[in-house]
Structure formats: structure tokens, C-alpha cells
Scaffold this motif. Structure first.
Motif, short mmCIF file in Angstrom:
data_model
loop_
_atom_site.label_atom_id
_atom_site.label_comp_id
_atom_site.label_asym_id
_atom_site.label_seq_id
_atom_site.Cartn_x
_atom_site.Cartn_y
_atom_site.Cartn_z
N MET A 40 -4.09 -1.40 7.79
CA MET A 40 -3.60 -2.59 7.08
C MET A 40 -4.71 -3.63 6.90
N VAL A 41 -4.82 -4.15 5.65
CA VAL A 41 -5.80 -5.20 5.35
C VAL A 41 -5.12 -6.29 4.55
N GLY A 46 -5.30 -14.26 1.82
CA GLY A 46 -4.17 -14.02 2.73
C GLY A 46 -2.84 -13.94 2.00
N ASP A 47 -2.90 -13.75 0.66
CA ASP A 47 -1.63 -13.71 -0.09
C ASP A 47 -1.24 -12.29 -0.48
N LYS A 48 -2.05 -11.31 -0.06
CA LYS A 48 -1.75 -9.91 -0.38
C LYS A 48 -2.06 -9.04 0.84
N ILE A 49 -1.29 -7.96 0.98
CA ILE A 49 -1.63 -6.97 2.01
C ILE A 49 -1.64 -5.59 1.36
N ALA A 50 -2.42 -4.69 1.96
CA ALA A 50 -2.43 -3.29 1.53
C ALA A 50 -2.57 -2.44 2.78
N VAL A 61 -0.87 4.51 -0.45
CA VAL A 61 -1.21 3.10 -0.29
C VAL A 61 0.01 2.29 -0.71
N TYR A 62 0.42 1.36 0.15
CA TYR A 62 1.48 0.42 -0.18
C TYR A 62 0.87 -0.97 -0.25
N VAL A 63 1.39 -1.81 -1.11
CA VAL A 63 0.90 -3.19 -1.23
C VAL A 63 2.08 -4.16 -1.19
N GLY A 64 1.79 -5.38 -0.79
CA GLY A 64 2.81 -6.44 -0.78
C GLY A 64 2.13 -7.77 -1.03
#
Ligand SMILES: CSCC[C@H](NC=O)C(=O)N[C@@H](C)C(=O)O
Length: 711
Positions: A40-41, A46-50, A61-64
Motif C-alpha cells: 500500500m502507498v 495524501g489524497d490517494k491510495i494504491a 491493483v486497487y485505488v481509492g
């Protein structure tokens, strides 16, 4: 489909569902159906994660993104083909996601070589890929590994054939990506640890040239071959882990001794002493900011991230050191002086990340107000410049790999409990974390049927206190068969709940299944492991394999339990755990009635390829004595006293423990007429990259233990 057949099908589904609910017995495939998150990165803002999520072998790969960070699948890989996803990163403008597809990054060698656990006719290469965060076509940029995106988000650098290559990211025209990558540098040795300057297109890296290594940096340059490599304070050392100052004017790095000189005693543990160096790009020298004390605990930490060197601001560096007996975080001025211990206490710090504003560090470790936290992971937070550590999470679960997100006190982290498998959690302020991946768990995952392991402790053969976790289905029966589970590593710690590593979540799943089937399972945290301090992890008498005493003590502890049949105690373990399983069956077949040795080490001299008796001036002063001790610490020395049945399992693309280690031991045991069964997993590696292979291995392990200990 005719009406009657539809009815028939519905009946079948209904019966199988009810039978499962009422049978309450879960299968290994059921308990292995957790959706495993890792890598996880977050974006710079800091407004997105992958992250990567493995759903029964389908790795994607999932993103949020803020504010909900609700996860969305970005890639569309649906085959259980063992192609792992690593080195995920998000460009500074949040537009691109890059990652590596394939390889065997848990290996000790050939980590960037194709892994082919499905035995495809043509193995997939290890590829560097890019996709728009918003979604769209997948671009395979090149064969390569370890991609890093430049600070301006324009260029990607990656390693191919041990050399750095570059390519612009934003060269999309319709569905086509136009630019082809170019080799940036061709230098002797192996290049690794690519680090972009925060302010301009300069790239720093480590160049390993065998017994020594340098840190270098170079400009991207407008034209091919238009720049040189600038070497950072080159010397007769091993230099590594370059870290840029935020203004790009300095590089800090880690320095250890180069290999060479008179061969020391093999029986004395020699610490890998290290120092932190800092260099201004303008001059060629470096200044020593901090040196580890000349003690055993002054060795470069063998825990996650090793020195974890970070450069949060122009005035300060932070790092991890083990020198006070526990892996802790320190800070030190770039002007030198005393280092500040930021996380004092008798606990270990494991996975670290710098907050988006570079003012604090999030970390996990085995700390907390509950003595049982010793065998858990919780998340803490500390400022980079003062020892003001606070607990972010606590309780009976495990939490790890926390990342700070936009908005104060907002975090994403991975977590588990004794029942809930590893999931991604979002935590705002003091609220409890809410899962972002619970919906990815299939209904067949038997969360409610899993037991809560209990913590136990006992004395080893030399009196050392050893901890373990007992899995028992609480059926109240007596005279139950029992199994000691022996982890690998050996620098690992099993926890009171699902583990943060895929390898040990796999093991935890089997221990839960064995408990369901009626075994009492004791997972033993033997010495050489982490979590219990330096002297526990680095015993002075390491050459006599004292960790085996702890495994034997675990078997003897089980034998004394009122609900255990002392004649039906088994062993199972993988890798270093396979080694200790073989030691138990070879040395103490009277205590251990059967065992499953998965890709274990059986001949230390062969494993370490130690040239104990090379040419005379390269021979250690105590070579003969050490060889004798090493031989006594190898299972191949105990084939004469080995009588208990054993199942051997090994993948033949193992890049941690050579497949030959099992061939060799089996041939020796054949001569002794030991009852053996074996299973070869062709083309898979040490980590059962293909999900179906991991199920096959666990099912074979459980079946063998049941056949040997339950009948
Ligand atoms: C030192 S023997 C090799 C055992 C191996 N360690 C690293 O490759 C091992 O135990 N691997 C897995 C299971 C682990 O690292 O936990």
C-alpha cells in the motif's frame, strides 16, 4: 434452461449452502479465501491510495481517493498465475500509477527473473507497467523492475539488466504510448535503490561492485549520453541507501565495511557496524553524522527496512537502530551531535512511513498497555524531532503499514484479528478503523468458525522463556493429537491473529484448519526471531542451533498438557521452519511422531556454500571446529536416529532454499529406510505464488498429519 433443471440447480445450491452453514466445517480453500492486501502507498498529497490485493490468486491493483477512499479495481488480472504486483507508486500529480508485474521479490536471488508457477509455455517477463489513476489501458513500459517516478511526475526510472533506464510517462496518443525507454547509464556492477532528487531531474543510486559499492548520481540530461555519473565520496566501503535532502543539495547514505581482509573466526558473531554519511553535491567528501556503537547490537538492523534512513527536513535525518537492544527510531541533526531516541521502551518498531507533511513518522510495533501486545502489532506516531510517541491503535487485533492521509489524523492501515483476515482500514481521528476490503471477502471465508489463539510461555532447555500461541477448538476432548508449527525466517514473529505477511497468513490459515480438525497446535516463537529483543534474536551460541532447544521444549510442553496424547505429537514448518522440523524428526523421533518439512534447509555447509577449507590463507582460524558445529546443526547428520515418517514438499523454482536441499536429504533417508512421502510443486517458488499450489500444499500437509497422528 428448462424450468425443472432450474429448480434442480436451485435445490443443489440451497443444499450445499445449508450443509456448509450447518456443518460449520470449513475447508482449506475456504480459510484460504481471504483477500490479501499489501504494497500500500499514498500520493504525495495524501489524497490517494494504491495497493495490491490477492483474491484467491487473482492479483490486482486497487485505488481509492479522498474523502471515502472507497477502493476501485484498477487492473483486470483474473488468472491465478502467480504474477506478483510490487513497487507500486502514484505520480506527484496523482495522474499515473506505476508498478512491477511478475518476479519473485521474496527470493534471496533472481528476484527480477520471470516466475512461471503456471508452467506457461512462454513465461511472462517481469514488466514495468503504467495506468491512469482514473483507469484506462494498461501500458507495459518495458521489461524491468523497481520503477520510481520523478518528483515532477514526468519521468519513470527503472532497473533493467542491473542498469537504470528512463522513459517519459505522459506520451499517450489515443491508446498508444509513443516514447520508448532509453538506458540512462551503463556502469560496471549492479545498480539498485533509485532515488529521484525532490527538486530536479537528478537520479541517485547504489552501484554494487562485489565486495564494495558506491553511491552515485546523474542528471537526466536533454541528450543521450550527455551527462556523467557523479560519485558520492567513493571509498573502500560498501555505501548504499542514498537519500536526498528536501532541497536536493545533499545526499545522506549508509556506510558499512567492504568485504575482505583476514578471515575471522566463524564461531564469533561479527556485527555489521555502520555509519550515516552526508555529502554536499558540490564537494566530493562526506561527513560522518553518526556511527553505530562497536557492540553486537550496533549491527545494521536485520529488521524491515534495515536503517530506514529518511531525510524529513533540511536540518534532520531519522533512522532505525537496534543498539539499545530493541529496533527503535532515532533522529539526528545534519550538523551531527547526539542522536535522539524517539521511541524508547522494550518493544520493536517494524514498518515505518513518513507523514505527508514530513513532520511525523507512523510506525507499527509490539507495544501497548496489554502485556499480550508483545505478540501483536499496533500503530504508533512520533514527531521527527521529539520523543512524543503516541498510540494510534490498540486492542486485541494487529495493525501495520500505516500511511498518513490528507487531513489531520486520517490514516490508512492494514489490520487483522484472530478471526478477520488481513484487510485495509481507514481511520479518522479517534474513530475506530473501518474496513475498505471486507466486501472482497467471499461468504465461504469462515470468520465465525475460527478460534482465538491463546498466548502461552514455557522454559526452553536452557531456561530461556519462550512464547507461543495455542490453537484449540475447545471441544473438551482429551488425548488429542498435537502439532508444533515452526515459522521460518528465522527473523520472524508469529502473532495473536492473522499475520501481515502472505507466507505466514498462509500458515495461520492451516493452523486454524488443524485446530478445527481436532489438533492442539502450538506455534512457537523460537529464539532468532524478532519481537523479543536483540539477545533473543542473536544468541551468542548460535552455531549449536539453540533455537532447536525451543522447538523441542515446545514438543515437551505439549506432551505435558492434559488434553494431549504425548505419543501423537507432530511438527510442520517451512523454510527455516522446515529445517527445524527435520532437526526434530532426526534428533527426537521419540518425541515427534511425524512431520511435514516444506522447503527446509538440511545441509548448512551446502546451503551457505561456505568455502571453509579453500586456500590456506583464506581459511578461518577455527574452520575445522566451526565445520564440526555446522555439521551437527544440520539434519543430514541425524539420518541414523530418524525413524518418524515425514512428508517433504518443495517447489523447484525456489529462490530461497535450493530444491537440491530436499533431494539430498531424501536420498540419505532412503538408505535408512525412513518412511517418506514427497510432493514436488513444479515451477513454483518459496512463496507458493500460484494460489492453487498453496492450497494443494496445505491440503497435503493436513492430510499427512491426520493420517499419521489421528489414526
Ligand atoms: C536461512 S535459511 C533460509 C530460510 C528462509 N529465509 C530466507 O530466505 C525462510 O525461512 N524464508 C521464509 C519462510 C521467511 O523468510 O520467513
Amino acid at each position: 434452461m428448462r424450468y425443472s433443471s432450474k429448480l434442480f440447480l436451485s435445490l443443489i445450491i440451497l443444499i450445499s449452502t445449508f450443509s456448509k452453514i450447518y456443518s460449520q466445517k470449513f475447508t482449506i480453500a475456504d480459510v484460504k479465501s481471504y483477500a490479501f492486501p499489501n504494497e500500500m502507498v499514498t500520493s504525495l498529497q495524501g489524497d490517494k491510495i494504491a495497493l495490491a490485493i490477492n483474491e484467491e490468486g487473482s492479483r490486482n491493483v486497487y485505488v481509492g481517493e479522498a474523502p471515502s477512499f472507497k477502493l476501485r479495481k484498477l487492473t483486470n488480472f483474473d488468472a491465478d498465475n502467480g504474477q506478483e504486483i510490487t513497487s507500486i507508486s502514484i505520480s506527484s500529480d496523482g495522474k499515473w500509477v506505476v508498478f512491477t508485474l511478475g518476479g519473485e521479490h521474496g527470493g534471496n536471488w533472481d528476484v527480477s527473473k520471470a516466475s512461471n508457477p503456471s508452467s506457461s509455455q512462454i513465461p511472462s517477463k517481469v514488466r514495468v507497467c503504467q495506468m491512469l489513476f482514473a483507469g484506462g489501458p494498461l501500458r507495459v513500459i518495458s521489461e524491468g523492475d523497481f520503477p520510481k517516478i520523478s518528483s515532477d511526475g514526468e519521468v519513470i526510472a527503472f532497473i533493467k539488466d542491473d542498469q537504470p533506464w528512463v522513459c517519459h510517462l505522459d506520451t499517450v496518443k489515443g491508446d498508444d504510448f509513443l516514447e520508448i525507454p532509453r538506458q540512462l547509464v551503463s556502469t560496471r556492477g549492479k545498480v539498485s535503490d533509485l532515488q529521484w532528487s525532490p527538486v530536479k531531474n537528478q537520479l541517485a543510486f547504489t552501484v554494487n561492485r562485489g565486495t564494495y559499492s558506491f553511491v552515485g548520481h546523474t542528471n537526466l540530461g536533454k541528450e543521450l549520453d550527455s551527462e556523467i555519473i557523479n560519485w558520492v565520496a567513493p571509498g573502500f566501503y560498501k555505501d548504499s541507501s542514498p537519500r536526498w535532502s528536501p532541497d536536493g543539495s545533499q545526499i545522506a547514505f549508509i556506510r558499512t565495511a567492504a568485504s575482505g581482509g583476514a578471515v575471522d573466526s566463524l564461531s564469533q558473531r561479527k556485527p555489521n557496524l555502520w555509519s550515516i554519511q552526508i555529502s554536499n553535491l558540490k564537494d566530493k567528501l562526506s561527513t560522518t553524522l553518526w556511527s553505530s556503537p562497536n557492540t553486537q547490537a550496533g549491527t545494521l538492523p536485520p529488521t524491515d527496512g534495515h536503517a530506514n534512513l529518511m531525510f524529513p527536513n533540511k536540518q534532520l535525518l531519522t533512522f532505525t537502530s537496534y543498539h539499545d537492544g530493541w529496533p527503535h527510531i532515532y533522529s539526528i541533526s545534519t550538523k551531527g551531535g547526539q542522536a535522539t531516541l524517539l521511541t524508547p521502551g522494550n518493544f520493536m518498531v517494524e514498518h515505518l512511513s513518513l507523514s505527508a507533511d514530513a513532520k511525523s513518522i507512523l510506525f507499527d510495533g509490539n507495544f501497548g498497555n496489554d502485556p499480550l501486545d508483545y505478540h501483536r502489532r499496533h500503530i504508533g506516531k512520533v514527531s521527527v524531532d521529539k520523543a512524543n510517541m503516541s498510540f494510534v491503535t490498540s486492542g486485541a487485533g494487529n495493525e501495520w503499514s500505516a500511511k498518513s492521509l490528507a487531513g489531520s489524523d486520517t490514516y490508512a492501515y492494514l489490520g487483522s484479528t484472530a478471526q478477520k483476515g488481513p484487510q485495509v482500514y481507514l481511520k479518522n481521528g479517534n474513530q475506530a478503523g473501518s474496513s475498505l476490503t471486507a466486501n472482497l471477502y467471499p461468504t465461504k471465508f469462515p470468520e465465525k468458525a475460527l478460534v482465538t489463539p491463546t498466548s502461552v510461555e514455557f522454559k526452553s532447555l536452557d531456561g530461556l522463556t519462550i512464547y507461543g500461541q495455542v490453537f484449540d477448538n475447545g471441544d473438551g476432548k482429551t488425548n488429542k493429537p498435537a502439532v508444533v508449527f515452526v515459522h521460518g525466517g528465522p527473523s520472524r514473529q508469529m502473532l495473536l491473529g492473522w499475520h501481515y505477511s502472505d507466507y505466514y497468513s498462509n500458515a495461520y490459515a492451516l493452523n486454524q484448519y488443524l485446530a478445527q480438525e481436532g489438533f492442539v497446535v502450538l506455534s512457537v516463537n523460537y529464539r532468532l526471531g524478532i519481537g523479543y529483543g536483540f539477545s533473543f534474536q542473536h544468541p551468542a551460541n548460535f552455531l549449536v542451533a539453540p533455537e532447536y532447544w525451543d522447538v523441542k521444549a515446545a514438543g515437551e510442553w505439549l506432551a505435558k498438557q492434559p488434553n494431549v496424547n504425548p505419543k501423537k505429537i507432530g511438527l510442520w514448518g517451512g523454510s527455516y521452519g522446515g529445517y527445524l522440523t527435520a532437526m526434530g524428526l532426526g534428533k527426537d523421533s521419540k518425541l515427534f511422531a511425524a512431520g511435514v518439512d516444506i522447503h527446509g534447509v538440511h545441509d548448512w555447509l551446502g546451503y551457505s556454500q561456505m568455502q571453509l577449507f579453500g586456500d590456506e590463507n583464506k581459511k578461518a582460524p577455527d574452520a575445522e571446529w566451526a565445520a564440526n558445529l555446522i555439521s551437527k546443526a544440520s539434519p543430514i547428520s541425524y539420518t541414523s536416529s530418524w525413524t518418524s515418517p515425514v512428508l517433504f514438499i518443495h517447489g523447484d523454482d525456489d529462490r530461497n532454499v535450493n530444491f537440491q536441499q530436499t533431494i539430498d536429504l531424501m536420498k540419505r533417508l532412503e538408505k535408512k529406510k525412513v518412511k517418506m512421502e514427497s510432493m514436488v510443486i513444479v515451477d513454483d517458488n518459496h512463496h507458493w505464488a500460484k494460489h492453487q499450489n498453496s492450497i494443494t500444499v496445505l491440503e497435503a500437509t493436513a492430510e499427512f498429519l491426520k493420517n499419521q497422528l489421528m489414526k
